[in-house]
Write a protein that holds these residues in place. Structure first.
Motif, PDB file in Angstrom:
ATOM      1  N   MET A 170       0.598   3.462 -54.130  1.00 23.52           N
ATOM      2  CA  MET A 170       0.880   2.600 -55.270  1.00 23.52           C
ATOM      3  C   MET A 170      -0.332   2.462 -56.191  1.00 23.52           C
ATOM      4  SD  MET A 170       2.099  -1.297 -54.841  1.00 23.52           S
ATOM      5  CE  MET A 170       1.759  -2.578 -56.048  1.00 23.52           C
ATOM      6  N   ARG A 174       0.566   3.473 -59.924  1.00 25.54           N
ATOM      7  CA  ARG A 174       0.653   2.417 -60.938  1.00 25.54           C
ATOM      8  C   ARG A 174      -0.726   1.958 -61.377  1.00 25.54           C
ATOM      9  NH1 ARG A 174       5.021  -1.661 -61.096  1.00 25.54           N
ATOM     10  NH2 ARG A 174       6.554  -0.108 -61.699  1.00 25.54           N
ATOM     11  N   TRP A 176      -2.225   2.414 -64.002  1.00 21.97           N
ATOM     12  CA  TRP A 176      -2.227   1.901 -65.372  1.00 21.97           C
ATOM     13  C   TRP A 176      -1.929   0.408 -65.423  1.00 21.97           C
ATOM     14  CZ3 TRP A 176       2.452  -0.087 -67.013  1.00 21.97           C
ATOM     15  CH2 TRP A 176       3.562   0.267 -66.250  1.00 21.97           C
ATOM     16  N   MET A 177      -1.111  -0.090 -64.470  1.00 24.45           N
ATOM     17  CA  MET A 177      -0.826  -1.521 -64.496  1.00 24.45           C
ATOM     18  C   MET A 177      -1.787  -2.290 -63.594  1.00 24.45           C
ATOM     19  SD  MET A 177       2.672  -3.616 -63.670  1.00 24.45           S
ATOM     20  CE  MET A 177       3.801  -2.697 -64.696  1.00 24.45           C
ATOM     21  N   LEU A 178      -2.091  -1.725 -62.451  1.00 21.66           N
ATOM     22  CA  LEU A 178      -2.905  -2.447 -61.468  1.00 21.66           C
ATOM     23  C   LEU A 178      -4.352  -2.618 -61.925  1.00 21.66           C
ATOM     24  CD1 LEU A 178      -1.471  -0.803 -58.235  1.00 21.66           C
ATOM     25  CD2 LEU A 178      -1.004  -3.107 -59.128  1.00 21.66           C
ATOM     26  N   ILE A 181      -5.044  -5.763 -63.323  1.00 23.62           N
ATOM     27  CA  ILE A 181      -4.909  -6.913 -62.432  1.00 23.62           C
ATOM     28  C   ILE A 181      -6.143  -7.093 -61.563  1.00 23.62           C
ATOM     29  CG2 ILE A 181      -3.600  -7.800 -60.462  1.00 23.62           C
ATOM     30  CD1 ILE A 181      -1.127  -6.447 -61.657  1.00 23.62           C
TER      31      ILE A 181
ATOM     32  N   GLU B 132       8.419  -1.950 -68.209  1.00 17.65           N
ATOM     33  CA  GLU B 132       8.132  -2.023 -66.776  1.00 17.65           C
ATOM     34  C   GLU B 132       7.299  -3.280 -66.491  1.00 17.65           C
ATOM     35  OE1 GLU B 132       9.211   0.129 -64.545  1.00 17.65           O
ATOM     36  OE2 GLU B 132       8.108  -0.636 -62.811  1.00 17.65           O
ATOM     37  N   ARG B 133       6.329  -3.496 -67.377  1.00 16.95           N
ATOM     38  CA  ARG B 133       5.471  -4.672 -67.214  1.00 16.95           C
ATOM     39  C   ARG B 133       6.295  -5.955 -67.274  1.00 16.95           C
ATOM     40  NH1 ARG B 133       2.669  -7.456 -65.388  1.00 16.95           N
ATOM     41  NH2 ARG B 133       0.877  -8.687 -66.105  1.00 16.95           N
ATOM     42  N   VAL B 136       7.938  -6.776 -64.016  1.00 15.16           N
ATOM     43  CA  VAL B 136       7.034  -7.406 -63.054  1.00 15.16           C
ATOM     44  C   VAL B 136       6.838  -8.883 -63.406  1.00 15.16           C
ATOM     45  CG1 VAL B 136       4.671  -7.409 -62.164  1.00 15.16           C
ATOM     46  CG2 VAL B 136       5.853  -5.244 -62.537  1.00 15.16           C
ATOM     47  N   ASN B 162       3.964  -7.105 -58.161  1.00  9.21           N
ATOM     48  CA  ASN B 162       3.976  -5.649 -58.117  1.00  9.21           C
ATOM     49  C   ASN B 162       4.424  -5.134 -56.762  1.00  9.21           C
ATOM     50  OD1 ASN B 162       3.090  -3.425 -59.982  1.00  9.21           O
ATOM     51  ND2 ASN B 162       1.757  -5.100 -60.662  1.00  9.21           N
ATOM     52  N   VAL B 165       8.168  -5.248 -56.539  1.00  4.06           N
ATOM     53  CA  VAL B 165       8.818  -4.190 -57.318  1.00  4.06           C
ATOM     54  C   VAL B 165       8.658  -2.835 -56.625  1.00  4.06           C
ATOM     55  CG1 VAL B 165       8.746  -2.939 -59.493  1.00  4.06           C
ATOM     56  CG2 VAL B 165       8.589  -5.438 -59.483  1.00  4.06           C
TER      57      VAL B 165
END
Lengths: 220, 220, 220, 220
Positions: A170, A174, A176-178, A181, B132-133, B136, B162, B165
Motif C-alpha cells: 500500500m 498509494r 501519492w496520497m500517503l 499524511i 479517490e481522496r 477516503v 486509508n 479503503v
DNA sequence: CATGAATGAGGTTTCATTCAT
DNA sequence: TATGAATGAAACCTCATTCAT
C-alpha cells in the motif's frame, strides 16, 4: 519459453542480464509502451539476438517479473530467518520494519507488478502468483510461531499475513496520497501498532459483541 | 476535452453512454489492448462519430474512470449518511460491510483502476485522484465522529481511513489468493474485528511498549 | 457548380460572402489544410447550409479565387484607364507603380494562386487562367499604345506584358529573398528602369549582334 | 531527421533512392495528394521500411527537394564555370541559354517548388532557401565580372540576378500562357535581348529622366 | 432555408517478428 | 552466435459529405 540456444547456462545467464537491464525501462515507461527495439538497446543486444533467448515480448515481462520477485522473496526470507532468535513480537516488529523499507526501496516496482501482471500468459501468471504466495507464507510461519508462543491470538493467520503484505504494498501503491499524511517512519510505526493491537491476546468479549453487531442489523 | 458539438447536454449524455458501454470491455481486455474500433462498436457508434465527443482514446479512459468513480464515491456517501443515526461503532461496522460488498460487486473494476491510472494524462489523473481522496475523507469523517464520541482512539485518522479503503480494495486486487483463504463474509467479519480491536480505546501501555520495541532495536 | 437553391441572386450573394470569409483562412492555412468545418465556421454557416451553395470543397477554392482575381483584374483595369490621358511612358510608369503596390498589398494571396491553382478541376482552372490572361492583356494594350506612339519598340508585346506581371508577382513569390536586397520603393524604381531601357526605341545594332552571339556558339 | 539505422552510408543511399523514386509522383499528384502507401510503392519498399529511413511524410518532401535542388544548383555551377573563358557578355548569353533549357527540362519540377515549399517545416525550409540563394549568387558573380569588365552597368546586381532566375522559372510557372506566345527558342532570345539592353552601359540621361517621372506624379 | 449529428473510407505511423548475411 | 534491414497488419485519427429534423 522458446529458445534457439541449447546452452542452458548461457540462456539463464542472458536472461538474468535481460531482467536487470529491462527493469528500469519497464518501470519508467510501462510494459506496453516499451518497444522491442528499446528493450534490445537496454540489453545491449540486437533485436535478432534478443529473440535468440526469448520467444516473444511477453517472455521479457515474465523473465523480469520472475527474477525480481525471486530476489524480493529471498530478501524477505533472509529477514525472517535472521530474526529467528528474537521473540515472535520482536521478530514481527523488526521484520515489518525491514520489509516495509525494502518495499519502499523497490519503489515503483511494486506498483508495476499490480499493473502489468495482467499482460502475462496464464501459465506465466501462475508462476508469479506462486512466488507471491510463498512471500505470504513466510509471514504465516512467523505469525504461527507467535500464536504457538501465546504472544498473538489470530483466527485467520493467512489473512493477517496478507494484511501485512498488503500494508507494505500500500505504501507503494498509494504513495501519492500517503506521503501527504505521514513519513515512512510514521507509517511503519503506526501500522505496526495497529497490527499488534489487533492480534493481541485477550479481548474475546469485544469480539463477541462485534460479531453480534455485524450480523444482526445486516440481515435482511 | 475536445468536442465538435456545442450541445452540452448531448455531449454529457453521450459520454455517459460511452462510459457505460466501454466499462466491461476495458475491464475485460485492458485499456491498452482495446482498440478504438472495438470501443466504437461497443458504443454502437461509428469511429468518426465517437471522435465527435472525445478528443482521443485517452479521453475514453478518463470519462469511464471518472464516471465510475463518481458513482462509487456517491454510493459510499449514501451508505455513510444513511447510518448517521447509528452509534459510530455500529455505523462503522455497517459501512464497512456495505462498502466491502460494493467493492466486491464492482469486481475487476477496482483492479482496473490500479492498473490503468498510469495511462491518464497528469491533469486527468489529478481529477481521478481527487475523487479517490474524497472517498477516503468520507471514512475520515466517520472515524472522527467515533473519536469525538470516545468510541475510538486513533492517532492518525487519515491513515486508518486509508487502511479501511485499501482493505476493501485488497479483496478485489488479491481475490485470486484470498478466495482460497475465506469467503467474503468471513473476510468482512475478520477485517472488521481486526480494525475494531486496533482502534479500541485504552491500551496506552501497549502502545508505549511497542514504540520502544520499534525504535530501540532498529536504531543503528 | 451544383446548387440546391434556384434563387440565383441569393446564391451569388452567398458565394461572395463565402469568398470574402474564406480568403484569410485559405491564405493562412492553405487550401488542403483547411477543413470544411473551419470553412463553415469562417462563413458563419452550418456545414450543411454551406453545401446548399456549393457542390464540394473544391468549389470553395474556385469561388474564392475567381472572386479575388476578378477584383484584382478590375483594379488593374481601373489603374490603366485612369492613366489614359498620360503619355504611354508616363502611364506605364504609373501603372507599374500602382500595380506593384497593389500586388504587395494583396500579399500572400499572389503566392496562394501559384500554390493552389493545381487543386482546381480543369474547367475551373480554365476560368481562372482566362482571368489571368485578361490581366496580361490590359498591359498589352498599354504597351501597344506606346509602340504606336513610337515611345516603345517591342518585338513581342505579349511577352513583355507577361514580364511586367511576373515582375510584380515576383515581389510576392520571393519576398523572403528580395526583402534582403531592397525595399518595395527601390524594387519598383529599379525594375521600371530596367524595363524602360529594354523597350526604349533604337539599339537595333546591339540586337543584331546579340542574335549572332546567341545563335552561333550554341549550335551543335 | 530521425532514422532507425546507424549505417550512414546506407541511409543516404536509400534517401537518394527515395528522392529519385518519389519525384515524378510528387510532381504529378502534388505532395498533399500523395499517400505514404503510394510513396512506399514508388520506392519499392514496404511502408514500415520507408519509415526506417525517414521520420515522417514531411521528410520525404524535404529529401526530394533538397536532392533535386542540389542537382540543379550544381548544374548551374558547372554551366557558369565552363564559360569562364568567355567574355562576360558571351558567358551570360550562353549561361542563360543553358539555364533556361535546363529549367525547361526540369519541367513541372520548378512549379512544384513554388507550390510545396510551404509544406516544409521552418528549418527544412531554411535549408531549401539557402540552396536557392546560392543559385542566385552564381549569377551575381557572373554579373559582377561583367560590371568590372565594363560590359554591364548595374545598380543592383542581386536584383538583376534574381530577375534572370525568375525569368527562367517563369517559363515553367506560366508555360500554359507562354506557349501560346512563343517557343522556348524565341523566349530565350527575346528575354536575353531585353536583359542585355537593360544592363547595357550608358544611358544615364534616360535614367535621370525616368527617376523624375517615377517620383513626381506619384507623390501625394 | 438551416442545422449538426452521423458515416466510414482512407490517412499516417508504429511495432513485434523474421531471415538473409 | 550475432546483426539489423525488411515486413505488413493494425493502431489512432481526420474529414468531406449526407440527411433526418
Amino acid at each position: 519459453m522458446r529458445t534457439f540456444s541449447n546452452n542452458e547456462g548461457l540462456v539463464s545467464e542472458r536472461r538474468e542480464h535481460i531482467a536487470k537491464s529491462v527493469a528500469p525501462l519497464f518501470v519508467r515507461k510501462g510494459y506496453g509502451q516499451t518497444s522491442i527495439r528499446e528493450i534490445a538497446k537496454a540489453c545491449d543486444m540486437s533485436m535478432g539476438h534478443l529473440y535468440y533467448y526469448i520467444g516473444g515480448k511477453e517472455d521479457v515481462l515474465q523473465i523480469m517479473m520472475d527474477f525480481d520477485l525471486h530476489f524480493y522473496v529471498n530478501l524477505v526470507k533472509k529477514i525472517i530467518s535472521s530474526s529467528r532468535s528474537l521473540s515472535p513480537t520482536e521478530a514481527l516488529v523488526k521484520v515489518i520494519d525491514q520489509f516495509f523499507r525494502a518495499t519502499d526501496a523497490a519503489g515503483d516496482f511494486t506498483l508495476f507488478f499490480y499493473q502489468e501482471t495482467k499482460n502475462l500468459q496464464p501459465d506465466a501468471r501462475k508462476i508469479i502468483m506462486d512466488r507471491e504466495r510463498s512471500l505470504v507464507m513466510e509471514f504465516e510461519k512467523l505469525l504461527g510461531r507467535g500464536c504457538t508462543a501465546g504472544e498473538f491470538q489470530i483466527d485467520n493467520i493467512p489473512l493477517v499475513a496478507n494484511n501485512i503484505v498488503i500494508t507494505g504494498h500500500m505504501w507503494a501503491l498509494r504513495r501519492w496520497m500517503l506521503r501527504k499524511i505521514c513519513t515512512l517512519d510514521d507509517y511503519i510505526q503506526n501500522q505496526t501498532e495497529y497490527l499488534l493491537k489487533s492480534i493481541a491476546p485477550g479481548g474475546k468479549k469485544g469480539l463477541a459483541f462485534n460479531k453480534g453487531l455485524l450480523r444482526e442489523p445486516l440481515n435482511k
